[in-house]
Scaffold this active site. Sequence first.
Site: not given
Ligand code: A2P
Length: 341
Positions: A163, A15, A217, A246, A133
């Site tokens: 972001s 992510g 928050k 921000h 944040c």
């Molecule tokens: P993935 O890329 O495999 O979906 P962002 O905030 O930029 O959207 O990123 C969210 C992050 O959290 C990504 O790395 C995503 O992995 C991970 N993620 C979301 N849901 C799960 C889950 N159920 N188990 C593990 N990782 C998760």
Amino acid sequence: MAEKQFNLAVAGATGAVGNQMMTCLEESDFPLKSLKLLASSRSVGRKLRFRGDELPVEELKEDSFKDIDIAIFSAGGGTSEHFAPFAAKDGCVVVDNSSAWRMDPDVPLVVPEVNPHAIAGYKKKGIIANPNCSTIQMVVALNPIYRNFGIRRIVVSTYQAVSGTGKKAVDELFDQTRSMLNFIDYEKNVYPHRIAFNCLPHIDKFLENGYTKEEMKMVNETRKILEDDSIAVTATTVRVPVFYSHSEAVNIECEKPVTAEGVRELLSAAPGIRVMDDPANNVYPMAIDAAGQDMTLVGRIRKDISNPNGIDLWVVADNIRKGAATNAVQIAQVLAKDYLA
Ligand code: A2P
């Protein structure tokens, strides 16, 4: 004696924040023995670069933490809520970037420049929460003022980058902007309204009291970090068409009379803060100054003409770095050095 080294995991490594955490780790002198990258099953098979190596992304599972000392989570609230206790049960300390654990009385909420002593509270649940944040940058700027003059009331309005919502929102602002400039129809998937060339006074869900969750928050987390429930806080949080950083207009009423010069001097000597305050030469912090670095920038410091104890500030920081990844890595550094070494 050789410095102890630690096995670290990043949950949510694919992510926006998880990726930045890896960059912050690369830049830091954290005593790293190994790094495990975790994400959802969708990302298994992907490899991410770290210090010249290609590391595989593994699926986050309940037993992912058996050999891990510290896990930094940024994979959403539900994921943290479910997996953090499994990590803690296996003796791993979790630094969690989601809002899932922040207000739990047995989980410390930490900004290292402000309340590093609170880290000791990790022993209760094995979890430390990284604040929201917008709250992090505000308390970095307000802590020196609070310690010297006391704070009765805070009125804050935010101008928050997309972001903070994740990678999809960064793409949405880019795509909508391109569509608008080419006079073609735009798509809208992430936010309820167009974000390009617009401002949305709506971050996270609306609550019964008329505030949004993001606003509450800021209210609750500020009090918890400064360890003072008597501080009155009201916030309006706004999403703006900016990619990174921000900005916040902060008005505070202190316990004692304050001067702009006094506050400027105090903040100039405070950790994690860079004062940029020379309006005559058009010097004030902007999102483009903060993006990509770790300091909280403060400017437009002026006496509130409506209140003898009042001060106005403009506070800007990179929401993905100090507002998330940097703060989490800083917590992990203190934890490793002062508690786990
Ligand atoms: P993935 O890329 O495999 O979906 P962002 O905030 O930029 O959207 O990123 C969210 C992050 O959290 C990504 O790395 C995503 O992995 C991970 N993620 C979301 N849901 C799960 C889950 N159920 N188990 C593990 N990782 C998760």
